[in-house]
Design an enzyme around this catalytic site. Structure first.
Site, PDB file in Angstrom:
ATOM      1  N   CYS A 135       0.846  -1.203   0.000  1.00  0.00           N
ATOM      2  CA  CYS A 135       0.000   0.000   0.000  1.00  0.00           C
ATOM      3  C   CYS A 135       0.873   1.241   0.000  1.00  0.00           C
ATOM      4  O   CYS A 135       1.427   1.612   1.040  1.00  0.00           O
ATOM      5  CB  CYS A 135      -0.936   0.002   1.213  1.00  0.00           C
ATOM      6  SG  CYS A 135      -1.938   1.497   1.348  1.00  0.00           S
ATOM      7  N   CYS A 138      -0.380   4.098   2.234  1.00  0.00           N
ATOM      8  CA  CYS A 138      -0.168   3.838   3.661  1.00  0.00           C
ATOM      9  C   CYS A 138       1.288   4.078   4.070  1.00  0.00           C
ATOM     10  O   CYS A 138       1.568   4.709   5.092  1.00  0.00           O
ATOM     11  CB  CYS A 138      -0.541   2.394   3.999  1.00  0.00           C
ATOM     12  SG  CYS A 138      -2.175   1.869   3.461  1.00  0.00           S
ATOM     13  N   ASP A 139       2.213   3.542   3.276  1.00  0.00           N
ATOM     14  CA  ASP A 139       3.612   3.480   3.703  1.00  0.00           C
ATOM     15  C   ASP A 139       4.575   4.360   2.906  1.00  0.00           C
ATOM     16  O   ASP A 139       5.731   4.531   3.317  1.00  0.00           O
ATOM     17  CB  ASP A 139       4.097   2.024   3.635  1.00  0.00           C
ATOM     18  CG  ASP A 139       3.299   1.110   4.552  1.00  0.00           C
ATOM     19  OD1 ASP A 139       2.904   1.588   5.635  1.00  0.00           O
ATOM     20  OD2 ASP A 139       3.060  -0.047   4.187  1.00  0.00           O
TER      21      ASP A 139
END
Length: 303
Positions: A135, A138-139
């Site tokens: 992701c 997300c990261d």
């Protein structure tokens, strides 16, 4: 255990499930959506959603799906964050088992979507969360101005590479073929953003101990192996449909649920919509369309 009765139950709160909930509730069906992970599905991870008709300029995926959720609830649909453990059919009704409540309805829609596949190479599991991610939204911010590698060649991989290029000027994308499968418009945008492609190559190993330090690549045509330094690897190697709850219905060779054009599966009253369904093109707009059709067919089935 308490049993709650509805006209129409939807499992999954991505675009397909929320669209289906909106249309069903608006047509007067007592409707509930059951979702184990919270509304949104993959859409919630999209940095910029720019190809949904009528939504322009681009919006954040999370904001987009939150609007869908509020819209469905405004028409009377209920949305519950709860994990479904089993599906059964007793008489004319489908019976949905959760930890504390049993839900029952004569019509059921499976809109559970699909999840990212693993590469299955050495170092992947060990370094997940330490440079290996699935992701980018997300990261990605953890690797600002670092060396980033993306694995894959479809729409998801290319779109995420574009996003990552806003965080780092050193982004490389690895694809096993000699051209990308993604839509040409987003491939062109990715290349214009400075993402460096490596074609005809696969990952043989993800290197590192405490964190990712690089990749061992193999050219699929020559067999030559090379090393690529990187701080993070984002994997988009295809999708696997979430069909564990419905082993009893017909699926295609890849495990996607087979339906007719009305979203009806091989079991009367059981519908499927969105990425979990067997179809040639998976996009947010097609998922929303599937959900609307399923709701309309469910209405006719019930009445």
């Amino acid at each position: 255990m308490e049993t709650l009765n509805f006209d129409y139950i939807i499992i999954g709160a991505g675009p397909a499930g929320l669209s289906s909930a909106q249309y069903a509730a608006r047509s007067g069906l007592k409707t509930i959506v059951l979702e184990g992970m919270g509304a949104g599905g993959q859409v919630a991870q999209i940095f910029e959603l720019e190809n949904y008709p009528g939504v322009f300029p681009a919006v954040n995926g999370y904001d987009f799906v939150e609007t869908m959720r509020k819209q469905a609830e405004a028409f009377g649909a209920q949305i519950k964050q709860v994990q479904v453990s089993s599906i059964d059919k007793k008489g004319k009704d489908f019976v949905i088992q959760t930890k504390d409540v049993i839900y029952s309805a004569p019509a059921l829609c499976i809109a559970t979507g699909a999840v990212h596949k693993n590469l299955g190479v050495e170092g992947e599991a060990e370094l997940t969360g330490r440079g290996v991610s699935y992701c980018a939204t997300c990261d990605g911010p953890f690797f600002r101005n670092k060396k980033i590698t993306v694995i894959g060649g479809g729409d998801s991989a290319v779109s995420e590479a574009i996003y990552l290029s806003t965080l780092s000027s050193d982004v490389t994308i690895i694809h096993r073929r000699d051209e990308f499968r993604a839509q040409k418009a987003i491939v062109d945008k990715m290349l214009a953003a400075g993402v460096k492609p490596i074609y005809d190559s696969v990952v043989k190993k993800i290197n590192g101990e405490a964190k990712v330090t690089g990749l061992t690549l193999e050219n699929v045509k020559t067999g030559e192996q090379t090393e690529l330094e990187c701080d993070a690897v984002f994997i988009f190697a295809g999708m696997a449909p979430q069909t564990d709850l419905v082993d009893m219905i017909k699926k295609d060779i890849s495990g996607y649920i087979i339906t007719d054009e009305n979203m009806q599966t091989s079991i009367p009253g059981l519908f499927a919509a969105g990425d979990v369904r067997s179809k040639p093109f998976r996009q947010i707009v097609t998922a929303a369309s599937d959900g609307a059709i399923a709701a309309n067919t469910a209405k006719e089935f019930i009445r």
